[in-house]
Design a protein around this motif. Sequence first.
Motif, short mmCIF file in Angstrom:
data_model
loop_
_atom_site.label_atom_id
_atom_site.label_comp_id
_atom_site.label_asym_id
_atom_site.label_seq_id
_atom_site.Cartn_x
_atom_site.Cartn_y
_atom_site.Cartn_z
N UNK A 98 -5.80 -77.04 43.93
CA UNK A 98 -6.66 -75.86 44.04
C UNK A 98 -7.20 -75.63 45.45
N UNK A 99 -7.34 -76.71 46.24
CA UNK A 99 -7.86 -76.56 47.60
C UNK A 99 -6.80 -76.00 48.55
N UNK A 100 -5.56 -75.89 48.08
CA UNK A 100 -4.49 -75.33 48.90
C UNK A 100 -3.55 -76.34 49.51
N UNK A 101 -3.89 -77.63 49.46
CA UNK A 101 -3.02 -78.66 50.01
C UNK A 101 -2.01 -79.11 48.97
N UNK A 102 -0.90 -79.68 49.43
CA UNK A 102 0.15 -80.18 48.55
C UNK A 102 0.08 -81.70 48.45
N UNK A 103 0.39 -82.22 47.28
CA UNK A 103 0.41 -83.66 47.08
C UNK A 103 1.62 -84.02 46.23
N UNK A 104 2.23 -85.16 46.54
CA UNK A 104 3.40 -85.58 45.78
C UNK A 104 2.99 -86.34 44.54
N UNK A 105 3.87 -86.37 43.56
CA UNK A 105 3.60 -87.07 42.30
C UNK A 105 3.08 -88.48 42.56
N UNK A 106 3.83 -89.24 43.36
CA UNK A 106 3.39 -90.57 43.79
C UNK A 106 3.18 -90.50 45.30
N UNK A 219 -11.25 -81.96 43.18
CA UNK A 219 -12.54 -81.41 43.62
C UNK A 219 -12.77 -81.60 45.12
N UNK A 220 -11.82 -82.19 45.83
CA UNK A 220 -11.93 -82.36 47.27
C UNK A 220 -12.83 -83.49 47.72
N UNK A 221 -13.40 -84.24 46.77
CA UNK A 221 -14.32 -85.31 47.15
C UNK A 221 -13.55 -86.55 47.55
N UNK A 249 -10.76 -88.21 45.24
CA UNK A 249 -10.66 -87.46 43.98
C UNK A 249 -10.34 -88.43 42.83
N UNK A 250 -10.98 -89.57 42.86
CA UNK A 250 -10.70 -90.64 41.90
C UNK A 250 -11.38 -90.37 40.56
N UNK A 251 -10.77 -90.85 39.48
CA UNK A 251 -11.34 -90.56 38.16
C UNK A 251 -12.56 -91.41 37.83
N UNK A 282 -14.63 -82.24 55.75
CA UNK A 282 -14.19 -81.64 54.49
C UNK A 282 -14.78 -82.40 53.30
N UNK A 283 -14.79 -83.75 53.41
CA UNK A 283 -15.39 -84.54 52.34
C UNK A 283 -16.87 -84.30 52.20
N UNK A 284 -17.55 -84.18 53.33
CA UNK A 284 -18.99 -83.93 53.31
C UNK A 284 -19.30 -82.57 52.68
N UNK A 285 -18.47 -81.57 52.98
CA UNK A 285 -18.68 -80.25 52.41
C UNK A 285 -18.48 -80.28 50.89
N UNK A 286 -17.43 -80.98 50.44
CA UNK A 286 -17.16 -81.06 48.99
C UNK A 286 -18.29 -81.79 48.27
N UNK A 287 -18.80 -82.85 48.88
CA UNK A 287 -19.90 -83.61 48.26
C UNK A 287 -21.16 -82.75 48.17
N UNK A 288 -21.43 -81.99 49.23
CA UNK A 288 -22.60 -81.11 49.22
C UNK A 288 -22.49 -80.06 48.13
N UNK A 289 -21.29 -79.47 48.00
CA UNK A 289 -21.09 -78.45 46.98
C UNK A 289 -21.19 -79.05 45.57
N UNK A 290 -20.85 -80.33 45.45
CA UNK A 290 -20.88 -81.00 44.15
C UNK A 290 -22.31 -81.19 43.67
#
Length: 375
Positions: A98-106, A219-221, A249-251, A282-290
Amino acid sequence: ASCRIMCDTLFVQSRCCTCNATLGLGGGWWHQRNPVQDLCEDHYKALSKGQRKRFEEVVDAENLGSALARYRKSCSQWWEGSKLRVAVLFGGRWFLRPCGSRIQACDESCTESTEKLLRAAGFAVLLLDINCLGSAGEDGISARADLLNSNCVVVPGGHDLPQATSLGDLGRQALEEAVSAGIGFVGVCAGAWLLGLGDGGSHNFGWVPVRCHPAFGDNGIAGIACLDATERGRQLLGDAVVGQVVFDESPNLIIDKHLPGANALTADATYAAPGVRSGDPFGMKAIKQFGDKMDELIGGAAVVSGIFMLPGNDEDDLVPARVVLIGPHFELTSESAKHQVLARAVAWAAGREPASYEADGPESPVVVNSLGNNP
């Protein structure tokens, strides 16, 4: 491309001459033959260009040449991987977050770090392309045969949706056959989402009654989390399970006490205050929004483990299936002691047992008809 990569099975290890960090096969270990000197990646890079020419990276045992015997270590800890074969999944399809970045399965960094630390601990590591496990061709048949020849399977970080898509029906059936044969499983971050109930998606396996808090995913955290552990968790995973660990973004793992098999599971480590902290913008922004939602992480399970007894081929035969779900990334945390946490989890899932691992756990493994039938 080959669907599998065989790795050296020798337990070979050294220490950096400068900082005393543990060095293992797979990269990040730089060796000078004459005079003998071993350096970690950071201290190798600190050398001049001329000095670096005298060093060779130790990717496998052959790089050490006649000096190999000097670095061969005997196993002295219950969790060291002598005679244990571990399949680590890698590759797979890509996913647009959702943040626009791509990630591989593994994720490549998760896979490479997992492989390196397991090889350093003496495990025989087999990298299995997750796409091949779902393939109907000869490569797929070979990959699935290799899977069944392992003692433990690690499903690393990345993203559970492309992991499930890459596996397809054939790959999922292969993993289910493996766990039914008593092969242990360790799911890290995305792997924990995939093997458990996740947030209720149809692609999640639901092998164990563990849900992932829906707020803690995509969630970008990212940053550093702090963990506490039970006495049982320390016995199994070591004292290094406590303290700081990489969080991406750990569970937040939730054992659903209302579902069958829940009493087979224990939360060995939990997230501690103050939650996740980040120095990255970016992490700080996500945490603040959270905002205050971060409080929901504190006290949530970071590591869950359990043993289930599954029906075997014979009518009266029961097969133990060991599963460990890990939220944060010990493999990406820089300290070697943190790497031992994952090595210990893998050894336990493969059937090893610390002599003192009895406190606060289930009285006996829980008998279930199958894994994967949870709603």
